[in-house]
Design an enzyme around this catalytic site. Sequence first.
Site, short mmCIF file in Angstrom:
data_model
loop_
_atom_site.label_atom_id
_atom_site.label_comp_id
_atom_site.label_asym_id
_atom_site.label_seq_id
_atom_site.Cartn_x
_atom_site.Cartn_y
_atom_site.Cartn_z
N GLY A 193 0.97 -1.69 0.12
CA GLY A 193 -0.18 -0.27 0.20
C GLY A 193 0.42 0.88 -0.06
N CYS A 194 -0.12 2.12 -0.80
CA CYS A 194 1.56 3.66 -0.83
C CYS A 194 1.13 4.03 0.82
CB CYS A 194 0.32 4.58 -1.32
SG CYS A 194 -1.34 4.93 -0.56
N PHE A 195 0.80 4.07 1.68
CA PHE A 195 0.74 4.32 3.03
C PHE A 195 2.13 3.46 3.94
CE2 PHE A 195 -3.24 6.55 4.02
CZ PHE A 195 -2.67 8.02 4.20
N THR B 80 4.34 2.16 1.62
CA THR B 80 5.80 1.40 0.90
C THR B 80 6.40 3.13 1.69
OG1 THR B 80 4.12 1.07 -0.81
CG2 THR B 80 6.67 2.67 -1.14
N CYS B 81 5.82 3.93 2.02
CA CYS B 81 5.98 5.69 2.43
C CYS B 81 6.33 5.84 4.12
CB CYS B 81 5.47 6.35 2.53
SG CYS B 81 5.81 8.18 2.32
#
Lengths: 344, 344, 344, 344
Positions: free
Chosen positions: A148-150, A152-153
């Site tokens: 997911g984007c969160f 990953t970040c």
Amino acid sequence: MKTAAIFGASGYTGAETVRLLLGHPEIEIGALSANRRADEAYGDVFANFSGQSLPTTQKIEDIDLTGIDVVFSCLPHSTGQAAIATALDHVDTVIDVSADFRLSDPAEFEAVYGAPHSQPALLEDRVYGLTEFARSDLLGARLVACPGCFPTCSLLALLPGVEASAFTDSLIIIDAKTGVTGAGRKATLGLHFSEVSDGAHAYGIGNHRHAPEMEQELRLFGHTSAISFTPHLVPMNRGMIATCYVELTEDWSVERVRQLYAERYSADPFVTIMPDGEVPQTRHVRGSNEARIGIFADRVPGRAIIVSVIDNLTKGSSGQAVQNYNLTQGWTETLGLGATGLFP
Amino acid sequence: MKTAAIFGASGYTGAETVRLLLGHPEIEIGALSANRRADEAYGDVFANFSGQSLPTTQKIEDIDLTGIDVVFSCLPHSTGQAAIATALDHVDTVIDVSADFRLSDPAEFEAVYGAPHSQPALLEDRVYGLTEFARSDLLGARLVACPGCFPTCSLLALLPGVEASAFTDSLIIIDAKTGVTGAGRKATLGLHFSEVSDGAHAYGIGNHRHAPEMEQELRLFGHTSAISFTPHLVPMNRGMIATCYVELTEDWSVERVRQLYAERYSADPFVTIMPDGEVPQTRHVRGSNEARIGIFADRVPGRAIIVSVIDNLTKGSSGQAVQNYNLTQGWTETLGLGATGLFP
Amino acid sequence: MKTAAIFGASGYTGAETVRLLLGHPEIEIGALSANRRADEAYGDVFANFSGQSLPTTQKIEDIDLTGIDVVFSCLPHSTGQAAIATALDHVDTVIDVSADFRLSDPAEFEAVYGAPHSQPALLEDRVYGLTEFARSDLLGARLVACPGCFPTCSLLALLPGVEASAFTDSLIIIDAKTGVTGAGRKATLGLHFSEVSDGAHAYGIGNHRHAPEMEQELRLFGHTSAISFTPHLVPMNRGMIATCYVELTEDWSVERVRQLYAERYSADPFVTIMPDGEVPQTRHVRGSNEARIGIFADRVPGRAIIVSVIDNLTKGSSGQAVQNYNLTQGWTETLGLGATGLFP
Amino acid sequence: MKTAAIFGASGYTGAETVRLLLGHPEIEIGALSANRRADEAYGDVFANFSGQSLPTTQKIEDIDLTGIDVVFSCLPHSTGQAAIATALDHVDTVIDVSADFRLSDPAEFEAVYGAPHSQPALLEDRVYGLTEFARSDLLGARLVACPGCFPTCSLLALLPGVEASAFTDSLIIIDAKTGVTGAGRKATLGLHFSEVSDGAHAYGIGNHRHAPEMEQELRLFGHTSAISFTPHLVPMNRGMIATCYVELTEDWSVERVRQLYAERYSADPFVTIMPDGEVPQTRHVRGSNEARIGIFADRVPGRAIIVSVIDNLTKGSSGQAVQNYNLTQGWTETLGLGATGLFP
């Protein structure tokens, strides 16, 4: 040349995948699925593509997978499991951008996403594609679950320190901010321009679905406690910040952490550790696959603040998907991903 | 009727003070200072006021304080101390919106703001005007130091719990987000539209000047440890969020904290405790003096997340200033402050 | 005190009416209709109002009009004709913010809005409420049709010159720009934040429904030719610009036109003619009922460019509605409408 | 491979040129000038480029032009004439993005820009680089003056019709809207985020410097009358609309005009004529070199409305500059310019 099908091409991650693949020297686009917008020119679904030579959208079941080498699946979670299983019978590789294959435990998937997983057998061999921590598994992988984007970040900001036992087990707080594209393209009141612009708010406080995913990965690297995670919606299109609060273990200083991260990511073309004092900004990675990470001393002695920024649609989704596919093929990781951030 | 002078009327907090006073039934505006934009019609300094009957701007030293009852000082920090001391010889009340009288210890002021305080004697009797915790001191006060925007937003979220010993001393992390007006009206590259819009970033990590101010007040209520505080700049004009991470002491639950807050603020017209599950949004308090606070269970057992939102220019600055002045005069607290948030 | 019902309170013009009436000294709110969101606290429909003492929303047919003096009808066009006819049997005054009673000719209504008018008899005595040109008709009026936002903005810019035969009949081109609230609150893909922000576009080119309304009024003042009208959607919440291109008749200069307008509007509290060289900006009238008009010489000899700005929700809709109601009652025109624009 | 120097690399058009050249297969960047920000890593001037291998910025007089093949000059108008003259002694080609060589008549340059032209001799052989109308002159050209952003956007919309005598001489009105990057990177109050966001306004009414440039080119194609031109500032980073009002000559219909344009631009890779009824949007060409043009019937019989959109920094500036350089070298026009618009 490989030929790709994109499942779920009517959403933002689908469109971002198309955009990136159009600039990829080794991939051509062979099919586009869009169930609710089937049989449309893709330029009618996303007007920025009008004029491009692209396949007409189809219902997913109408796509002929003959001749397709790779499927990039950008479907909403829980809607693509069967289609991915089918695709794996026909194509070499499936890169899944959705949440469906991220959690390795089908029971946890059901707990978090509210429905049983229909393809639990596939979970066993899938690779969790946080690229910088999955390279050795990616070569030849047939099913890659992109984080997911969160996650990953946040994980890029946390894993090197967790791996090195630089952080205590008692504190990981992730306060995140995301642009609106992260919420998808569905027309809802909450995403209406006038309900979103010129304001900000938290959401999913204490119960966002990306938290168990982050904990799963943190556990693999040695952090066993629960984490705090609070996302906020910010009036911008693209961009994500994870501001991570950690407590350093004995012998670790902020400078040593920064050096650790610089070394850990020294060979990674898409991760930049900011020089001391420089704060990463989302706008500088707009449209690029780069993650930028700054490491700062907190006012509270013994704590560090790690700030990570990405473009949620690129490194947080479709860019990492392409990066992962490059590695499954043994290609140079940066193929098709070389663009500088579009600023301003 | 009382007559007000506004010092520093060419900045955003000055303009917001003018806006609010124009709607105040008991105050008229007698003078406006603007050193760099002296001798201008106020409508030329802020075009929204063109057509309003307002005094021409003057240099601060040219203002005749005869007949002035109250000065609202909206000057940049460190520039108004002498002017305020002089004003106190002529007017009944000074409401200072700047940072100059917030820190009670002149040594700490010098440490934080980089220059000695020129009026340390005035610090002794000044009232720190976080209204909801200062009412008993405000009546008749002659010098009120209005809290910074971040302290206002954060302390409203934290003080009731700190006061009740509901939070442990080991964890207060404040992750804040602010609109661009909080950075003032100075033309700098960092505030250029194209450098700010469609992106977000942290700043002042680990060393923002509002942190010592918050710690000063938290200490008064019993929290003695250092806090973490990280502000972020968000592409919106007005609005501020403080997302506060705390650890509950034994016997305290999120529900009990919510009930405590509801009771603590039950008589406060400008503080709203959100019902369980409702997240406050900055845009709903745009232009209003209201603070909205939501209290949530964290995923980490024993922790709570308290989210507070205000308009940084109103409750975070000029609105609270007017609220404070109302109370110095023994007036109804809400005079001139009744407007609903301008949404959308 | 008069008691008002607001029909269609779940849309933006409904909410703006509520906001303005809450600050009106002579009106209290007695009922709110919201068919799709009936039986909700109004603070749940528009969160900025939570905490305000307001009636629960009802279906329109459930509203008891006993004791109601005035209905402000903010329904979508074509949906409120019967309800307004019924209301007129019970209340003294109906102020209609929709398009339903703007066109005086029922045949033209049908041509433009695609359905026959169900209450053609009511069209005969309705007052077209462009306030500055309708004062003599408003006193005692029972049904007032408030002009559309584009007609309000444009006609204020054009009518004095048309009335004085200062413009030739051969050229009126109106190029307009509007904020997103003008498109209403319906959740559609076209209003999704990510489809609207950081971009602009024209729409309704050559066939917008407000053009016939403008021509109707222009004809009454002597301009008999067709006009050009092109609206554009701009990524802002509130605000509207009409940039009007006209050709001056013999003996007329830009200066003389400016003087004419200054005189024509000299007694109008909500219309400002800008000094020579000053360009009006939408942001300076945000949330206010003010229209600002600048008059400029074109490069083409003999032509003038007249630029008019309003807040589409206030002077362009609900603010003018309140202004009109004030005049039907013989009250001071500015009651409840005194607020300065919220800038920034 | 050719080697490029970019003059004025600290502004937005300079940065956009760098961005595009980094993706160009036949050009490498050899030098960057930035007088006020000399001796900086380029990633410190524009953070999106940090990590890229790029030359350190220099004062323009310190650049060694040995080995440089082409200069892209992105200096503010009136500041680069001498430097360009000098450069032409050392390099093969200068592509000027500024306004300095657009007006062919030095007297008109002085009238419009307020200072005499220092290199009038160079005006004689310079090519006015509106690419689609300059191809035959571009091959081998040594000095190309790239059109202004407004002229590019407007002339593409107008020239085919003017050339074909499809429009009368009595009416060309261009109402334009631009994103904020068009105003440059200088830190001024008027470009402060809070003074620009959530609002819009016209500027330069009747006297913008791009109007004489447009008239110069229109005259060359047969339109001899003055034109109206009014730009507006819209709160977006990139993007420009020219909404053009024209009157058709006898025998011309909107459909015939659309067909004319489709044919005229059929071989142009960067100009798209929209299908009947489709309105171009700026956001769909964000970061791309594409111009999109829609042609519509006006309500006024015999008139057409032509709407053209571009990215002001790309086709309106640096993209067209690269396109022009490609053609001076006899290369494929699209080299380095293939990217799809970044949407959302």
